[in-house]
Design a protein around this motif. Structure first.
Motif, mmCIF file in Angstrom:
data_model
loop_
_atom_site.group_PDB
_atom_site.id
_atom_site.type_symbol
_atom_site.label_atom_id
_atom_site.label_comp_id
_atom_site.label_asym_id
_atom_site.label_seq_id
_atom_site.Cartn_x
_atom_site.Cartn_y
_atom_site.Cartn_z
ATOM 1 N N UNK A 43 0.836 -1.210 0.000
ATOM 2 C CA UNK A 43 0.000 0.000 0.000
ATOM 3 C C UNK A 43 0.867 1.255 0.000
ATOM 4 N N UNK A 44 1.946 1.237 0.782
ATOM 5 C CA UNK A 44 2.845 2.389 0.836
ATOM 6 C C UNK A 44 3.528 2.602 -0.516
ATOM 7 N N UNK A 45 3.948 1.517 -1.155
ATOM 8 C CA UNK A 45 4.581 1.619 -2.468
ATOM 9 C C UNK A 45 3.599 2.230 -3.472
ATOM 10 N N UNK A 46 2.360 1.792 -3.432
ATOM 11 C CA UNK A 46 1.352 2.330 -4.338
ATOM 12 C C UNK A 46 1.097 3.808 -4.099
ATOM 13 N N UNK A 47 1.038 4.206 -2.832
ATOM 14 C CA UNK A 47 0.815 5.606 -2.494
ATOM 15 C C UNK A 47 1.988 6.469 -2.957
ATOM 16 N N UNK A 48 3.196 5.953 -2.797
ATOM 17 C CA UNK A 48 4.388 6.684 -3.231
ATOM 18 C C UNK A 48 4.366 6.894 -4.737
ATOM 19 N N UNK A 49 4.029 5.863 -5.469
ATOM 20 C CA UNK A 49 3.997 5.969 -6.921
ATOM 21 C C UNK A 49 2.888 6.907 -7.397
ATOM 22 N N UNK A 50 1.755 6.890 -6.717
ATOM 23 C CA UNK A 50 0.678 7.816 -7.087
ATOM 24 C C UNK A 50 1.113 9.254 -6.853
ATOM 25 N N UNK A 51 1.807 9.493 -5.741
ATOM 26 C CA UNK A 51 2.283 10.838 -5.439
ATOM 27 C C UNK A 51 3.299 11.297 -6.479
ATOM 28 N N UNK A 52 4.179 10.412 -6.878
ATOM 29 C CA UNK A 52 5.155 10.750 -7.909
ATOM 30 C C UNK A 52 4.459 11.103 -9.214
ATOM 31 N N UNK A 53 3.408 10.382 -9.527
ATOM 32 C CA UNK A 53 2.665 10.629 -10.751
ATOM 33 C C UNK A 53 1.944 11.963 -10.738
ATOM 34 N N UNK A 54 1.475 12.352 -9.585
ATOM 35 C CA UNK A 54 0.742 13.620 -9.470
ATOM 36 C C UNK A 54 1.652 14.826 -9.678
ATOM 37 N N UNK A 55 2.903 14.701 -9.236
ATOM 38 C CA UNK A 55 3.817 15.805 -9.331
ATOM 39 C C UNK A 55 4.684 15.769 -10.589
ATOM 40 N N UNK A 56 4.490 14.772 -11.413
ATOM 41 C CA UNK A 56 5.176 14.707 -12.687
ATOM 42 C C UNK A 56 6.640 14.327 -12.608
ATOM 43 N N UNK A 57 7.031 13.624 -11.573
ATOM 44 C CA UNK A 57 8.442 13.221 -11.429
ATOM 45 C C UNK A 57 8.675 11.922 -12.108
#
Length: 57
Positions: A43-57
């Motif tokens: 779940x943490x890995x998924x949340x991290x990847x979603x956050x990265x996607x939102x900020x365009x990194x």
């Protein structure tokens, strides 16, 4: 979110949940805790990847 990381996250969640439920049913609380930890890590890995996607990194 990269497809590979998304797959890893989902796999960890599914495997962790299966391990947790099976171990709990068998009365193996230590293994159940390890399964819960794996599920949480997914779940943490998924949340991290979603956050990265939102900020365009």
């Amino acid at each position: 979110m990269s497809a590979g990381e998304k797959a890893k996250a989902k796999t960890e969640q599914v495997v962790g949940k299966a391990v947790r439920k099976t171990a709990h049913a068998m009365g193996k609380e230590t293994t159940a805790a390890k399964g819960a930890a794996l599920e949480t890590r997914g779940r943490a890995r998924g949340a991290k990847e979603k956050a990265k996607g939102r900020f365009g990194h």
